[in-house]
Design a protein around this motif. Sequence first.
Motif, PDB file in Angstrom:
ATOM      1  N   LEU A 111       0.864  -1.177   0.000  1.00 41.12           N
ATOM      2  CA  LEU A 111       0.000   0.000   0.000  1.00 41.12           C
ATOM      3  C   LEU A 111       0.902   1.229   0.000  1.00 41.12           C
ATOM      4  O   LEU A 111       1.745   1.372   0.876  1.00 41.12           O
ATOM      5  CB  LEU A 111      -0.907  -0.008   1.236  1.00 41.12           C
ATOM      6  CG  LEU A 111      -1.761  -1.270   1.414  1.00 41.12           C
ATOM      7  CD1 LEU A 111      -2.481  -1.244   2.749  1.00 41.12           C
ATOM      8  CD2 LEU A 111      -2.736  -1.431   0.273  1.00 41.12           C
ATOM      9  N   ARG A 112       0.738   2.094  -0.997  1.00 42.36           N
ATOM     10  CA  ARG A 112       1.699   3.173  -1.211  1.00 42.36           C
ATOM     11  C   ARG A 112       1.031   4.530  -1.407  1.00 42.36           C
ATOM     12  O   ARG A 112      -0.100   4.625  -1.857  1.00 42.36           O
ATOM     13  CB  ARG A 112       2.511   2.905  -2.483  1.00 42.36           C
ATOM     14  CG  ARG A 112       3.232   1.601  -2.526  1.00 42.36           C
ATOM     15  CD  ARG A 112       4.700   1.836  -2.223  1.00 42.36           C
ATOM     16  NE  ARG A 112       5.471   0.626  -2.362  1.00 42.36           N
ATOM     17  CZ  ARG A 112       5.684  -0.244  -1.385  1.00 42.36           C
ATOM     18  NH1 ARG A 112       5.154  -0.055  -0.215  1.00 42.36           N
ATOM     19  NH2 ARG A 112       6.421  -1.306  -1.568  1.00 42.36           N
ATOM     20  N   ILE A 113       1.819   5.573  -1.127  1.00 42.55           N
ATOM     21  CA  ILE A 113       1.479   6.938  -1.506  1.00 42.55           C
ATOM     22  C   ILE A 113       2.553   7.372  -2.482  1.00 42.55           C
ATOM     23  O   ILE A 113       3.742   7.339  -2.160  1.00 42.55           O
ATOM     24  CB  ILE A 113       1.450   7.884  -0.293  1.00 42.55           C
ATOM     25  CG1 ILE A 113       0.352   7.466   0.680  1.00 42.55           C
ATOM     26  CG2 ILE A 113       1.252   9.322  -0.749  1.00 42.55           C
ATOM     27  CD1 ILE A 113       0.316   8.278   1.941  1.00 42.55           C
ATOM     28  N   ALA A 114       2.152   7.726  -3.684  1.00 43.71           N
ATOM     29  CA  ALA A 114       3.095   8.155  -4.725  1.00 43.71           C
ATOM     30  C   ALA A 114       2.593   9.475  -5.298  1.00 43.71           C
ATOM     31  O   ALA A 114       1.655   9.496  -6.101  1.00 43.71           O
ATOM     32  CB  ALA A 114       3.214   7.100  -5.815  1.00 43.71           C
ATOM     33  N   GLY A 115       3.206  10.556  -4.868  1.00 42.63           N
ATOM     34  CA  GLY A 115       2.767  11.877  -5.337  1.00 42.63           C
ATOM     35  C   GLY A 115       1.357  12.155  -4.857  1.00 42.63           C
ATOM     36  O   GLY A 115       1.075  12.151  -3.670  1.00 42.63           O
ATOM     37  N   ASP A 116       0.446  12.376  -5.807  1.00 41.25           N
ATOM     38  CA  ASP A 116      -0.943  12.644  -5.448  1.00 41.25           C
ATOM     39  C   ASP A 116      -1.808  11.390  -5.492  1.00 41.25           C
ATOM     40  O   ASP A 116      -3.019  11.465  -5.443  1.00 41.25           O
ATOM     41  CB  ASP A 116      -1.529  13.716  -6.375  1.00 41.25           C
ATOM     42  CG  ASP A 116      -1.647  13.228  -7.810  1.00 41.25           C
ATOM     43  OD1 ASP A 116      -1.019  12.210  -8.155  1.00 41.25           O
ATOM     44  OD2 ASP A 116      -2.379  13.869  -8.591  1.00 41.25           O
ATOM     45  N   ARG A 117      -1.180  10.220  -5.584  1.00 43.52           N
ATOM     46  CA  ARG A 117      -1.918   8.961  -5.721  1.00 43.52           C
ATOM     47  C   ARG A 117      -1.771   8.093  -4.464  1.00 43.52           C
ATOM     48  O   ARG A 117      -0.683   7.933  -3.951  1.00 43.52           O
ATOM     49  CB  ARG A 117      -1.406   8.179  -6.927  1.00 43.52           C
ATOM     50  CG  ARG A 117      -1.560   8.940  -8.228  1.00 43.52           C
ATOM     51  CD  ARG A 117      -0.779   8.303  -9.367  1.00 43.52           C
ATOM     52  NE  ARG A 117      -1.233   6.978  -9.716  1.00 43.52           N
ATOM     53  CZ  ARG A 117      -2.173   6.708 -10.616  1.00 43.52           C
ATOM     54  NH1 ARG A 117      -2.763   7.705 -11.233  1.00 43.52           N
ATOM     55  NH2 ARG A 117      -2.514   5.485 -10.891  1.00 43.52           N
ATOM     56  N   ARG A 118      -2.890   7.553  -4.016  1.00 45.01           N
ATOM     57  CA  ARG A 118      -2.884   6.585  -2.923  1.00 45.01           C
ATOM     58  C   ARG A 118      -3.195   5.224  -3.543  1.00 45.01           C
ATOM     59  O   ARG A 118      -4.304   4.983  -4.006  1.00 45.01           O
ATOM     60  CB  ARG A 118      -3.908   6.967  -1.858  1.00 45.01           C
ATOM     61  CG  ARG A 118      -3.474   8.250  -1.157  1.00 45.01           C
ATOM     62  CD  ARG A 118      -4.406   8.640  -0.068  1.00 45.01           C
ATOM     63  NE  ARG A 118      -5.585   9.266  -0.676  1.00 45.01           N
ATOM     64  CZ  ARG A 118      -6.743   9.419  -0.061  1.00 45.01           C
ATOM     65  NH1 ARG A 118      -6.889   9.008   1.169  1.00 45.01           N
ATOM     66  NH2 ARG A 118      -7.744   9.988  -0.661  1.00 45.01           N
ATOM     67  N   GLU A 119      -2.170   4.362  -3.602  1.00 42.61           N
ATOM     68  CA  GLU A 119      -2.260   3.101  -4.334  1.00 42.61           C
ATOM     69  C   GLU A 119      -2.585   1.950  -3.382  1.00 42.61           C
ATOM     70  O   GLU A 119      -1.739   1.503  -2.614  1.00 42.61           O
ATOM     71  CB  GLU A 119      -0.947   2.843  -5.070  1.00 42.61           C
ATOM     72  CG  GLU A 119      -0.639   3.944  -6.070  1.00 42.61           C
ATOM     73  CD  GLU A 119       0.739   3.835  -6.692  1.00 42.61           C
ATOM     74  OE1 GLU A 119       1.523   2.957  -6.282  1.00 42.61           O
ATOM     75  OE2 GLU A 119       1.016   4.642  -7.593  1.00 42.61           O
ATOM     76  N   GLY A 120      -3.827   1.482  -3.454  1.00 48.68           N
ATOM     77  CA  GLY A 120      -4.301   0.385  -2.630  1.00 48.68           C
ATOM     78  C   GLY A 120      -4.557  -0.860  -3.458  1.00 48.68           C
ATOM     79  O   GLY A 120      -4.112  -0.962  -4.600  1.00 48.68           O
ATOM     80  N   GLN A 121      -5.284  -1.808  -2.872  1.00 47.40           N
ATOM     81  CA  GLN A 121      -5.552  -3.065  -3.561  1.00 47.40           C
ATOM     82  C   GLN A 121      -6.960  -3.558  -3.261  1.00 47.40           C
ATOM     83  O   GLN A 121      -7.523  -3.272  -2.204  1.00 47.40           O
ATOM     84  CB  GLN A 121      -4.541  -4.130  -3.141  1.00 47.40           C
ATOM     85  CG  GLN A 121      -3.143  -3.797  -3.583  1.00 47.40           C
ATOM     86  CD  GLN A 121      -2.206  -4.981  -3.467  1.00 47.40           C
ATOM     87  OE1 GLN A 121      -2.616  -6.125  -3.467  1.00 47.40           O
ATOM     88  NE2 GLN A 121      -0.925  -4.686  -3.380  1.00 47.40           N
ATOM     89  N   ALA A 122      -7.487  -4.321  -4.212  1.00 48.30           N
ATOM     90  CA  ALA A 122      -8.740  -5.054  -4.041  1.00 48.30           C
ATOM     91  C   ALA A 122      -8.391  -6.529  -4.172  1.00 48.30           C
ATOM     92  O   ALA A 122      -7.791  -6.944  -5.169  1.00 48.30           O
ATOM     93  CB  ALA A 122      -9.756  -4.648  -5.100  1.00 48.30           C
ATOM     94  N   LEU A 123      -8.726  -7.317  -3.158  1.00 47.02           N
ATOM     95  CA  LEU A 123      -8.371  -8.727  -3.111  1.00 47.02           C
ATOM     96  C   LEU A 123      -9.627  -9.582  -3.046  1.00 47.02           C
ATOM     97  O   LEU A 123     -10.618  -9.184  -2.434  1.00 47.02           O
ATOM     98  CB  LEU A 123      -7.515  -9.035  -1.883  1.00 47.02           C
ATOM     99  CG  LEU A 123      -6.308  -8.143  -1.638  1.00 47.02           C
ATOM    100  CD1 LEU A 123      -5.709  -8.442  -0.276  1.00 47.02           C
ATOM    101  CD2 LEU A 123      -5.285  -8.349  -2.724  1.00 47.02           C
ATOM    102  N   THR A 124      -9.550 -10.759  -3.663  1.00 47.91           N
ATOM    103  CA  THR A 124     -10.599 -11.749  -3.534  1.00 47.91           C
ATOM    104  C   THR A 124      -9.982 -12.993  -2.934  1.00 47.91           C
ATOM    105  O   THR A 124      -8.979 -13.496  -3.452  1.00 47.91           O
ATOM    106  CB  THR A 124     -11.241 -12.071  -4.904  1.00 47.91           C
ATOM    107  OG1 THR A 124     -11.754 -10.860  -5.458  1.00 47.91           O
ATOM    108  CG2 THR A 124     -12.358 -13.079  -4.756  1.00 47.91           C
ATOM    109  N   LEU A 125     -10.559 -13.465  -1.848  1.00 50.56           N
ATOM    110  CA  LEU A 125     -10.091 -14.676  -1.193  1.00 50.56           C
ATOM    111  C   LEU A 125     -10.961 -15.848  -1.627  1.00 50.56           C
ATOM    112  O   LEU A 125     -12.151 -15.688  -1.869  1.00 50.56           O
ATOM    113  CB  LEU A 125     -10.181 -14.529   0.329  1.00 50.56           C
ATOM    114  CG  LEU A 125      -9.428 -13.363   0.954  1.00 50.56           C
ATOM    115  CD1 LEU A 125      -9.717 -13.299   2.448  1.00 50.56           C
ATOM    116  CD2 LEU A 125      -7.948 -13.491   0.707  1.00 50.56           C
ATOM    117  N   SER A 126     -10.346 -17.020  -1.738  1.00 56.26           N
ATOM    118  CA  SER A 126     -11.130 -18.220  -2.011  1.00 56.26           C
ATOM    119  C   SER A 126     -10.627 -19.345  -1.127  1.00 56.26           C
ATOM    120  O   SER A 126      -9.482 -19.342  -0.679  1.00 56.26           O
ATOM    121  CB  SER A 126     -11.061 -18.611  -3.486  1.00 56.26           C
ATOM    122  OG  SER A 126      -9.782 -19.086  -3.804  1.00 56.26           O
ATOM    123  N   ASP A 127     -11.514 -20.267  -0.877  1.00 57.58           N
ATOM    124  CA  ASP A 127     -11.220 -21.401  -0.023  1.00 57.58           C
ATOM    125  C   ASP A 127     -11.115 -22.632  -0.913  1.00 57.58           C
ATOM    126  O   ASP A 127     -12.108 -23.073  -1.472  1.00 57.58           O
ATOM    127  CB  ASP A 127     -12.343 -21.563   0.999  1.00 57.58           C
ATOM    128  CG  ASP A 127     -11.854 -21.988   2.342  1.00 57.58           C
ATOM    129  OD1 ASP A 127     -10.664 -22.284   2.458  1.00 57.58           O
ATOM    130  OD2 ASP A 127     -12.672 -22.012   3.271  1.00 57.58           O
TER     131      ASP A 127
END
Length: 178
Positions: A111-127
Amino acid sequence: MIRSLIAILALTGAAWAAERPPTGLLARQGPLPATIPLQIAAPEGRDYAVLLGDPGDPVLAGYLRGGEVLRLLAPPGDHALSVAAGPPDAWRGLPDLFGDGARTLPDRIALRIAGDRREGQALTLSDGDGGLRITDREGRVLCQIAEWTGEVRTLPTPGGLGLRVIEGELSVRSRPCD
């Protein structure tokens, strides 16, 4: 005698189980602000406790009801992701989770902050056969936009020259990046 036994069992059960929370934030700690988007989806049938950071001392903990989507703002960094899963009625609260502890997934979450961008993630978990794992990963990026609202005024001075004064307010808002 039987009434005493029932009372003891009822008290033990009440201390052991905790009320099932809604999908959302359970706890947050640490000095960094939580500003990076993190989204996690998981299949129906079980509930999930999601821990970001060291499983013994997470910076963020969330509860995810199976089939729903957990949306959080998390602090920046490279974090371990640990997940505990169990039936909804087995929830014991923090730190006991569902009684079995949390399993740390092999991939770290950046998870990062790069300049004016906040870079996150969307994850899908499976069993699956190998247990719980991340099956889908997609970037979630928010852009910070600075907006200036104000006015420019000219004030008279004793020498006859005009003094320009800029008054205003700087605000920041976020939106999904293009």
